[in-house]
Motif scaffolding. Structure first.
Motif, PDB file in Angstrom:
ATOM      1  N   PHE A  58       0.010  12.530   8.380  1.00 12.77           N
ATOM      2  CA  PHE A  58       1.275  11.459   8.569  1.00 12.77           C
ATOM      3  C   PHE A  58       0.680  10.567   9.203  1.00 12.77           C
ATOM      4  CE2 PHE A  58       4.271  14.984   7.057  1.00 12.77           C
ATOM      5  CZ  PHE A  58       4.026  14.858   5.928  1.00 12.77           C
ATOM      6  N   ALA A  59       0.213  10.743  10.576  1.00 11.72           N
ATOM      7  CA  ALA A  59      -0.292   9.696  11.521  1.00 11.72           C
ATOM      8  C   ALA A  59      -1.148   8.580  10.727  1.00 11.72           C
ATOM      9  CB  ALA A  59      -0.767  10.261  12.597  1.00 11.72           C
ATOM     10  N   GLU A  60      -2.202   9.351  10.142  1.00 10.51           N
ATOM     11  CA  GLU A  60      -3.179   8.503   9.459  1.00 10.51           C
ATOM     12  C   GLU A  60      -2.643   7.537   8.435  1.00 10.51           C
ATOM     13  OE1 GLU A  60      -7.366   9.979   7.869  1.00 10.51           O
ATOM     14  OE2 GLU A  60      -6.193   9.961   6.186  1.00 10.51           O
ATOM     15  N   ILE A  61      -1.828   8.160   7.700  1.00  8.38           N
ATOM     16  CA  ILE A  61      -0.971   7.247   6.340  1.00  8.38           C
ATOM     17  C   ILE A  61      -0.448   6.103   7.127  1.00  8.38           C
ATOM     18  CG2 ILE A  61       0.976   7.392   4.856  1.00  8.38           C
ATOM     19  CD1 ILE A  61       0.063  10.246   4.219  1.00  8.38           C
ATOM     20  N   SER A  62       0.279   6.386   8.270  1.00  5.19           N
ATOM     21  CA  SER A  62       0.902   5.279   9.058  1.00  5.19           C
ATOM     22  C   SER A  62      -0.088   4.186   9.245  1.00  5.19           C
ATOM     23  CB  SER A  62       1.633   5.725  10.094  1.00  5.19           C
ATOM     24  OG  SER A  62       2.454   6.842  10.050  1.00  5.19           O
ATOM     25  N   THR A  63      -1.468   4.246   9.345  1.00  2.07           N
ATOM     26  CA  THR A  63      -2.208   3.224   9.635  1.00  2.07           C
ATOM     27  C   THR A  63      -2.870   2.718   8.231  1.00  2.07           C
ATOM     28  OG1 THR A  63      -4.287   4.759   9.720  1.00  2.07           O
ATOM     29  CG2 THR A  63      -3.036   4.565  11.721  1.00  2.07           C
ATOM     30  N   ARG A  74       0.980  -1.089   0.127  1.00  2.00           N
ATOM     31  CA  ARG A  74      -0.021  -0.063  -0.052  1.00  2.00           C
ATOM     32  C   ARG A  74       0.978   1.270  -0.043  1.00  2.00           C
ATOM     33  NH1 ARG A  74      -3.226  -0.883   5.365  1.00  2.00           N
ATOM     34  NH2 ARG A  74      -0.924  -1.313   5.886  1.00  2.00           N
ATOM     35  N   VAL A  75       0.881   2.053  -1.125  1.00  2.00           N
ATOM     36  CA  VAL A  75       1.611   3.243  -1.373  1.00  2.00           C
ATOM     37  C   VAL A  75       1.019   4.620  -1.049  1.00  2.00           C
ATOM     38  CG1 VAL A  75       3.536   4.162  -2.861  1.00  2.00           C
ATOM     39  CG2 VAL A  75       3.157   1.616  -2.796  1.00  2.00           C
ATOM     40  N   ALA A  76       1.221   5.379  -0.068  1.00  2.00           N
ATOM     41  CA  ALA A  76       0.688   6.416  -0.030  1.00  2.00           C
ATOM     42  C   ALA A  76       1.549   7.532  -0.666  1.00  2.00           C
ATOM     43  CB  ALA A  76       0.475   7.000   1.414  1.00  2.00           C
ATOM     44  N   ALA A  77       0.963   8.680  -1.437  1.00  2.00           N
ATOM     45  CA  ALA A  77       1.877   9.514  -2.098  1.00  2.00           C
ATOM     46  C   ALA A  77       1.345  10.831  -2.165  1.00  2.00           C
ATOM     47  CB  ALA A  77       2.040   9.156  -3.598  1.00  2.00           C
ATOM     48  N   ILE A  78       2.138  11.970  -1.848  1.00  2.00           N
ATOM     49  CA  ILE A  78       1.632  13.179  -1.877  1.00  2.00           C
ATOM     50  C   ILE A  78       2.703  14.085  -2.184  1.00  2.00           C
ATOM     51  CG2 ILE A  78       2.224  13.705   0.695  1.00  2.00           C
ATOM     52  CD1 ILE A  78      -0.139  15.557   0.779  1.00  2.00           C
ATOM     53  N   GLY A  79       2.671  15.078  -3.062  1.00  2.00           N
ATOM     54  CA  GLY A  79       3.536  16.245  -3.250  1.00  2.00           C
ATOM     55  C   GLY A  79       3.172  17.561  -2.924  1.00  2.00           C
ATOM     56  N   ASP A  80       4.198  18.772  -2.952  1.00  2.00           N
ATOM     57  CA  ASP A  80       3.968  20.081  -2.723  1.00  2.00           C
ATOM     58  C   ASP A  80       3.343  20.177  -1.470  1.00  2.00           C
ATOM     59  OD1 ASP A  80       4.111  21.130  -6.013  1.00  2.00           O
ATOM     60  OD2 ASP A  80       3.223  19.131  -5.735  1.00  2.00           O
ATOM     61  N   VAL A  81       3.722  19.553  -0.454  1.00  2.00           N
ATOM     62  CA  VAL A  81       3.394  19.873   0.882  1.00  2.00           C
ATOM     63  C   VAL A  81       3.976  21.425   1.494  1.00  2.00           C
ATOM     64  CG1 VAL A  81       3.139  17.766   1.692  1.00  2.00           C
ATOM     65  CG2 VAL A  81       5.436  18.908   2.033  1.00  2.00           C
ATOM     66  N   SER A 131       5.244   6.649  10.977  1.00  2.00           N
ATOM     67  CA  SER A 131       5.812   5.406  11.309  1.00  2.00           C
ATOM     68  C   SER A 131       6.296   4.501   9.970  1.00  2.00           C
ATOM     69  CB  SER A 131       5.083   4.744  12.666  1.00  2.00           C
ATOM     70  OG  SER A 131       3.956   4.347  11.945  1.00  2.00           O
ATOM     71  N   VAL A 132       5.919   4.928   8.934  1.00  2.00           N
ATOM     72  CA  VAL A 132       6.257   3.753   7.915  1.00  2.00           C
ATOM     73  C   VAL A 132       7.392   4.758   7.102  1.00  2.00           C
ATOM     74  CG1 VAL A 132       3.929   2.806   7.523  1.00  2.00           C
ATOM     75  CG2 VAL A 132       4.666   4.864   6.305  1.00  2.00           C
ATOM     76  N   PRO A 133       8.063   3.954   6.258  1.00  2.00           N
ATOM     77  CA  PRO A 133       9.187   4.210   5.463  1.00  2.00           C
ATOM     78  C   PRO A 133       8.818   5.772   4.449  1.00  2.00           C
ATOM     79  CG  PRO A 133       9.287   2.067   5.345  1.00  2.00           C
ATOM     80  CD  PRO A 133       7.956   2.339   5.911  1.00  2.00           C
ATOM     81  N   VAL A 134       9.555   6.668   4.576  1.00  2.00           N
ATOM     82  CA  VAL A 134       9.403   7.753   3.877  1.00  2.00           C
ATOM     83  C   VAL A 134      10.067   7.951   2.650  1.00  2.00           C
ATOM     84  CG1 VAL A 134       8.976  10.230   3.722  1.00  2.00           C
ATOM     85  CG2 VAL A 134       8.129   8.999   5.804  1.00  2.00           C
ATOM     86  N   LEU A 135       9.945   8.005   1.309  1.00  2.00           N
ATOM     87  CA  LEU A 135      10.874   8.122   0.308  1.00  2.00           C
ATOM     88  C   LEU A 135      10.521   9.390  -0.320  1.00  2.00           C
ATOM     89  CD1 LEU A 135      10.229   4.548  -1.580  1.00  2.00           C
ATOM     90  CD2 LEU A 135      11.954   5.388   0.463  1.00  2.00           C
TER      91      LEU A 135
END
Ligand SMILES: [Fe+2]
Ligand SMILES: [Fe+2]
Length: 247
Positions: A36-41, A15-22, A72-76
């Motif tokens: 980011f906390a929600e994405i970790s779940t 499951r890959v979450a992605a966002i640009g332009d923060v 808490s998940v890896p961030v690329l």
């Protein structure tokens, strides 16, 4: 479930979450923390597709690093044009590296059997309107920058021997996902050279990019590889500022 079990289960998906332009800024510290906390779940990995900061200074990167403590998940990540604005992209990168972010600019990464390759990208325009190297030295340099970035992306993809690959860019590789932006600025939003590089491979499953804040969410390359504009302001199918896909 550990990595090995995930790899062995044919139905297992990453499951890959992605966002640009923060566009992180010290005055808006905390803006992305809950996301980011929600994405970790909900996801196994988070891809940040450039314009991590507003004017590319360490203080902004520190604000983002602070918010990323909730992740808490890896961030690329790849950098965007805004991260170069103050001529300190290395400082921005360094702050975020120290916070655990892995940059794909000069390396690749494999997570649970899925390969990740990425570069910032560059402009130059799309399809038959793509800029070529003709005229003044500055024009040639502009065209060459996109060629060089596309070659770097191609090399990164080649470095991966995984059956499935995700590509990260800041600039757009196709015109469809910048649709909605003023036509006059299209040459500065991306280049088809990146889609051409991606289409040389059979195992790219998804491409994420940002940069086109007023663009469209989804499109595909000529070979049908899905492309997602994950710039934060772009409307996503579930109403969240980030995209979530399974690979
Ligand atoms: Fe941006
Ligand atoms: Fe940008």
């Amino acid at each position: 479930m550990n990595d090995l079990q995930l790899d062995e289960a044919p139905e297992a998906k990453l499951r890959v979450a992605a966002i640009g332009d923060v566009h992180a800024a010290p005055s808006q510290r905390g803006q992305w923390r809950d996301m980011f906390a929600e994405i970790s779940t909900r996801a196994d990995v988070l891809c940040l597709c450039g314009d991590l900061t507003n004017i590319g200074i360490a203080a902004e990167a520190e604000a983002l690093a602070d918010d990323l403590r909730a992740c808490s998940v890896p961030v690329l990540a790849v950098l965007g044009n805004h991260d170069h604005q103050s001529g300190q992209p290395a400082e921005v990168e360094q702050v975020l590296r120290e916070a655990g972010v892995k940059f794909l600019e000069n390396e690749v990464c494999t997570i649970k059997g899925v390969g990740f390759a990425g570069v910032k990208g560059f402009g130059g325009g799309f399809d038959d309107k793509m800029l070529d190297a003709f005229g003044e030295a500055a024009t040639k340099a502009f065209a060459q920058e996109a060629v060089d970035e596309a070659l770097r992306l191609e090399h990164a993809i080649k470095m991966l021997d995984t059956p499935d690959i995700v590509v990260m860019l800041h600039y757009a590789p196709i015109a469809a996902t910048v649709a909605g932006e003023p036509e006059a600025i299209l040459p500065f939003l991306g280049s088809s050279r990146f889609a051409e590089a991606i289409d040389r491979f059979d195992n790219v499953r998804a491409v994420f990019h940002g940069h086109a804040h007023r663009g469209a969410y989804a499109g595909q390359t000529r070979r049908g590889i899905p492309v997602y504009n994950v710039a934060a302001p772009v409307e996503k199918p579930d109403g969240r500022p980030y995209a979530l896909i399974e690979v």
